[in-house]
Design an enzyme around this catalytic site. Structure first.
Site, PDB file in Angstrom:
ATOM      1  N   GLY A 238       0.756  -1.243   0.000  1.00  0.00           N
ATOM      2  CA  GLY A 238       0.000   0.000   0.000  1.00  0.00           C
ATOM      3  C   GLY A 238       0.786   1.292   0.000  1.00  0.00           C
ATOM      4  CG  HIS A 239       3.681   4.380   1.496  1.00  0.00           C
ATOM      5  ND1 HIS A 239       5.054   4.535   1.400  1.00  0.00           N
ATOM      6  CD2 HIS A 239       3.165   5.625   1.649  1.00  0.00           C
ATOM      7  CE1 HIS A 239       5.350   5.824   1.498  1.00  0.00           C
ATOM      8  NE2 HIS A 239       4.227   6.510   1.654  1.00  0.00           N
ATOM      9  N   PRO A 240       4.869   2.940  -1.381  1.00  0.00           N
ATOM     10  CG  PRO A 240       5.607   4.828  -2.530  1.00  0.00           C
ATOM     11  CD  PRO A 240       4.389   4.234  -1.897  1.00  0.00           C
TER      12      PRO A 240
END
Length: 404
Positions: A238-240
């Site tokens: 959900g997040h890099p």
């Protein structure tokens, strides 16, 4: 709609609102929800551009744009031709008793028409004048259109969203504009507090570029201080910048989200101890896509309700993935009374999201529907001492306009 007699925090505050589309109108709606008298100054007949834009050619009640209805409740509409000298006289008469001016035209437009900060300050030195723009008031991008998706692309949020083998992904809402609106409110209220202390008004300048960068400060600090950009995952992470399990996971009938949680505890719930081989911080990042796929194979055996029940019992941070309609029916949303509504003379009953803050003594409220173009022209002009014949003349000569 709520009883308008309830005291409100910004009651008595008057705002002249020249803004259009999303950024400015959302800001002034937030202030109107708190009791400010927002006079929306629009083009006779046409009004705010958002009145003519909609999604999928859908119109509430057959005629009203949901885009406009979303951001313009609790306001009065005064329709004036800004290029008419008599319209300027009317606006400056209103400005003498006004507290705030809000506009989000391209830089220089309002000043050329005679409605810049200096023009208003000349008749009311206490005025707070808030300008919203895409890229600021000058510089190499000053003539570029400052639209939400364009700003997302320029500021890194789009490059950091989505999966690596897909195009950069914009956020599925007007994120830049809405951040800009919040910054407008923050700037305006700060300037009003300063005015109470000093007696002086001032100009407040907000731009989308600065707002989007400021609201990504943790990602910017990481990238700049390590001179290394985030790399998007190729899965549902959900997040890099995050490792597994942070992300979205399939179930037999939908999707769930899993945030920062002890990996071993999660594996224990899912019942596949082979996954414990990945349980160290470096592996959970470097092999996060592989870990996601293996976790997804396990979550895909569960229904959403069963999986959430098991995860919550183990104190795993998790939740459902819901559509907009699903969110509207969510039990917590219902408990908080966040879905409200009002009656509109053309659109009928309009369901809306209510104000997002609570105040014990001066709660925000919905007391007016989003206005029709010029719906309050006669009412507002009468407050300046104009009689019916004078108002009729202004309308007949197309200085002012009224709703149909």
């Amino acid at each position: 709609m709520t009883d308008a007699s309830q005291p409100q925090a910004l009651g008595g505050l008057r705002i002249l609102d020249f803004s259009h589309l999303l950024q400015g109108p959302f800001a002034t709606q937030l202030l109107a929800d708190l009791g400010a008298d927002v006079i929306k100054i629009e083009r006779p007949g046409k009004g705010d551009l958002f009145r003519s834009l909609t999604f999928r050619n859908k119109w509430v009640g057959g005629s009203e744009s949901p885009n406009f209805l979303a951001w313009n409740r609790n306001k009065r509409s005064l329709a004036l031709n800004l290029k008419e000298p008599r319209a300027r006289d009317i606006i400056m008469d209103l400005a003498r008793e006004a507290d705030v001016v809000v506009q989000n035209f391209r830089p220089g437009v309002m000043a050329r028409l005679g409605y810049g900060y200096d023009d208003f300050a000349a008749v009311n030195p206490r005025i707070v004048y808030c300008s919203g723009s895409g890229y600021g008031e000058d510089g190499p991008y000053v003539t570029r259109p400052g639209q939400d998706m364009l700003i997302q692309g320029l500021t890194g949020v789009m490059a950091a969203t989505g999966q690596a083998d897909n195009p950069p992904t914009p956020v599925g809402a007007g994120f830049s504009d809405q951040v800009g609106a919040m910054n407008m409110v923050y700037g305006i209220l700060s300037a009003l507090l300063w005015r109470e202390r000093s007696g002086k008004g001032q100009e407040v300048r907000i731009n989308l570029l600065a707002g989007m960068l400021a609201h990504q400060n943790q990602e910017m600090v990481m990238a700049m201080n390590f001179n290394e950009d985030f790399q998007r995952p190729n899965s549902g992470i959900g997040h890099p910048g995050m490792d597994a399990p942070f992300g979205t996971y399939p179930t037999t009938d939908g999707w769930v989200t899993i945030a920062m949680s002890p990996f071993a505890t999660l594996v224990g719930v899912l019942g596949n101890d082979d996954l414990l081989a990945y349980d160290d911080p470096e592996t959970l990042f470097t092999k996060r896509d592989e870990v996601w796929r293996k976790l997804a194979a396990e979550t895909g055996k569960w229904s959403t309700d069963d999986l959430l029940r098991a995860l919550l019992a183990a104190d795993i941070w998790c939740g459902e993935v819901k559509s907009h309609l699903g969110a509207a029916e969510d039990p917590q949303v219902q408990h908080l009374g966040l879905i409200q509504g009002y009656e509109h003379p053309k659109a009928g009953h309009v369901r809306v999201v209510g104000p997002a803050i609570g105040m014990s003594e001066t709660p925000p409220a919905i007391t007016r529907h989003a206005p029709m173009v010029g719906e309050h022209t006669r009412e507002i002009l009468a407050t300046l001492g104009l009689d019916s014949a004078q108002i009729d003349t202004l309308i007949a000569e197309k200085v002012a306009g009224v709703s149909d």
